[in-house]
Write an enzyme that holds these catalytic residues in place. Structure first.
Site, PDB file in Angstrom:
ATOM      1  N   GLY A  16      21.160  13.243 -57.664  1.00 31.55           N
ATOM      2  CA  GLY A  16      19.746  13.298 -58.024  1.00 31.55           C
ATOM      3  C   GLY A  16      19.428  12.979 -59.473  1.00 31.55           C
ATOM      4  O   GLY A  16      18.402  13.427 -59.982  1.00 31.55           O
ATOM      5  N   MET A  95      20.933   7.926 -48.903  1.00 29.90           N
ATOM      6  CA  MET A  95      21.983   7.133 -48.269  1.00 29.90           C
ATOM      7  C   MET A  95      21.808   7.043 -46.759  1.00 29.90           C
ATOM      8  O   MET A  95      22.731   7.313 -45.992  1.00 29.90           O
ATOM      9  CB  MET A  95      23.358   7.729 -48.613  1.00 29.90           C
ATOM     10  CG  MET A  95      23.635   7.801 -50.096  1.00 29.90           C
ATOM     11  SD  MET A  95      23.504   6.189 -50.909  1.00 29.90           S
ATOM     12  CE  MET A  95      23.908   6.640 -52.603  1.00 29.90           C
ATOM     13  N   ILE A  97      19.686   4.444 -43.864  1.00 27.45           N
ATOM     14  CA  ILE A  97      18.800   3.283 -43.703  1.00 27.45           C
ATOM     15  C   ILE A  97      17.683   3.642 -42.736  1.00 27.45           C
ATOM     16  O   ILE A  97      17.923   4.172 -41.648  1.00 27.45           O
ATOM     17  CB  ILE A  97      19.613   2.052 -43.223  1.00 27.45           C
ATOM     18  CG1 ILE A  97      20.540   1.597 -44.351  1.00 27.45           C
ATOM     19  CG2 ILE A  97      18.677   0.922 -42.802  1.00 27.45           C
ATOM     20  CD1 ILE A  97      21.486   0.484 -43.992  1.00 27.45           C
ATOM     21  N   LEU A  98      16.444   3.374 -43.157  1.00 25.89           N
ATOM     22  CA  LEU A  98      15.279   3.720 -42.335  1.00 25.89           C
ATOM     23  C   LEU A  98      14.938   2.542 -41.412  1.00 25.89           C
ATOM     24  O   LEU A  98      15.041   1.380 -41.804  1.00 25.89           O
ATOM     25  CB  LEU A  98      14.097   4.059 -43.243  1.00 25.89           C
ATOM     26  CG  LEU A  98      14.322   5.300 -44.129  1.00 25.89           C
ATOM     27  CD1 LEU A  98      13.257   5.393 -45.214  1.00 25.89           C
ATOM     28  CD2 LEU A  98      14.338   6.574 -43.278  1.00 25.89           C
ATOM     29  N   HIS A 114      18.201   0.298 -56.456  1.00 25.44           N
ATOM     30  CA  HIS A 114      19.522  -0.168 -56.026  1.00 25.44           C
ATOM     31  C   HIS A 114      20.332  -0.573 -57.266  1.00 25.44           C
ATOM     32  O   HIS A 114      19.805  -1.268 -58.135  1.00 25.44           O
ATOM     33  CB  HIS A 114      19.388  -1.360 -55.068  1.00 25.44           C
ATOM     34  CG  HIS A 114      20.718  -1.809 -54.551  1.00 25.44           C
ATOM     35  ND1 HIS A 114      21.405  -1.122 -53.565  1.00 25.44           N
ATOM     36  CD2 HIS A 114      21.510  -2.841 -54.922  1.00 25.44           C
ATOM     37  CE1 HIS A 114      22.559  -1.726 -53.347  1.00 25.44           C
ATOM     38  NE2 HIS A 114      22.654  -2.764 -54.149  1.00 25.44           N
ATOM     39  N   GLU A 152      12.006  -3.617 -43.440  1.00 26.77           N
ATOM     40  CA  GLU A 152      12.978  -3.432 -42.358  1.00 26.77           C
ATOM     41  C   GLU A 152      14.352  -4.026 -42.687  1.00 26.77           C
ATOM     42  O   GLU A 152      15.318  -3.753 -41.979  1.00 26.77           O
ATOM     43  CB  GLU A 152      12.424  -4.012 -41.048  1.00 26.77           C
ATOM     44  CG  GLU A 152      12.318  -5.522 -40.969  1.00 26.77           C
ATOM     45  CD  GLU A 152      11.134  -6.097 -41.748  1.00 26.77           C
ATOM     46  OE1 GLU A 152      10.390  -5.324 -42.391  1.00 26.77           O
ATOM     47  OE2 GLU A 152      10.974  -7.332 -41.724  1.00 26.77           O
ATOM     48  N   GLU A 185      18.612   2.040 -64.292  1.00 22.58           N
ATOM     49  CA  GLU A 185      17.957   2.800 -63.214  1.00 22.58           C
ATOM     50  C   GLU A 185      16.971   3.846 -63.721  1.00 22.58           C
ATOM     51  O   GLU A 185      15.844   3.936 -63.242  1.00 22.58           O
ATOM     52  CB  GLU A 185      19.008   3.496 -62.342  1.00 22.58           C
ATOM     53  CG  GLU A 185      19.900   2.534 -61.599  1.00 22.58           C
ATOM     54  CD  GLU A 185      20.820   3.241 -60.620  1.00 22.58           C
ATOM     55  OE1 GLU A 185      20.336   4.040 -59.804  1.00 22.58           O
ATOM     56  OE2 GLU A 185      22.041   2.988 -60.664  1.00 22.58           O
TER      57      GLU A 185
END
Ligand code: GAR
Length: 205
Positions: A16, A95, A97-98, A114, A152, A185
């Site tokens: 986090g 971690m 994937i939707l 990423h 997607e 990041e």
């Protein structure tokens, strides 16, 4: 809850540090248009949950194990988001994937960070330390991080921000990961969160 802020949910799985960067940016005022109101973890042991609790942010643990299927897992997340009228979802080291069903419901409203310069070292199987292992194995001299909208296609959505980071002689995956986090990041993600939160507020009027 302040009505003049976009409501943000951050989805996490691990340490986090990117969540922390967002919380710190909120604290400092760099993120002024949005507020993190919910942190969801798919890992009950994620240190990110402690970070959220320390900041007084509501947390929820939703694991695939407790749900019968990916569809049920996603449905449980969607219900948690809807119950809090979430405007913006941030994947910060999440971690999992939707599915297309999920991402279609929040078009241009899901951000992901990423740890590479997409389209290098991205897509299925490229996550966490593996990304930096692959970059070192290839021998690239420059890597970096990307913040993009989630659609997607894994790591395939529109790119919002990118920042390059040098690979240095003697780098290990861990050393490189830390440099990419510090130099890219933790800067890009709060900036993108503020940018899209402001856009959402503009649309809400
Ligand atoms: C970060 O480097 C993030 O970019 C990466 O996992 C790490 C999570 O660290 N995410 C991915 O690889 C997603 N494909 P954190 O939990 O300390 O923010």
């Amino acid at each position: 809850m302040n009505q003049k802020k976009a409501k943000i949910a951050v989805l996490v799985s691990g340490g986090g540090t990117n969540l922390q960067a967002i919380l710190d940016a909120q604290q400092s005022g760099q993120i002024a248009s949005g507020a993190v109101v919910l942190v969801i973890s798919n890992n009950p042991n994620a240190f990110a949950l402690t970070r959220a609790a320390n900041a007084g942010v509501e947390t929820a643990v939703i694991t695939k194990k407790d749900c019968d299927s990916q569809a049920a897992f996603e449905q449980t997340i969607l219900e948690a988001l809807a119950a809090r009228q979430i405007d913006l979802i941030v994947l910060a080291g999440f971690m999992s994937i939707l599915s297309a069903d999920f991402t279609a419901r929040y078009e241009r409203r899901i951000l992901n960070v990423h740890p590479s310069l997409i389209p290098s070292f991205c897509g299925q199987g490229f996550y966490g330390l593996h990304v930096h292992e692959a970059a070192l194995a290839k021998g690239v001299k420059v890597t970096g991080a990307t913040v993009h909208f989630v659609n997607e296609i894994p790591d395939g959505g529109e790119i919002l921000l990118q920042k390059a980071v040098d690979v240095l002689p003697g780098d290990t995956p861990e050393v490189l990961q830390r440099r990419v986090m510090e130099q890219a990041e933790w800067k890009l993600l709060p900036a993108a969160v503020e940018m899209i939160s402001r856009e959402i507020l503009g649309q809400k009027g």
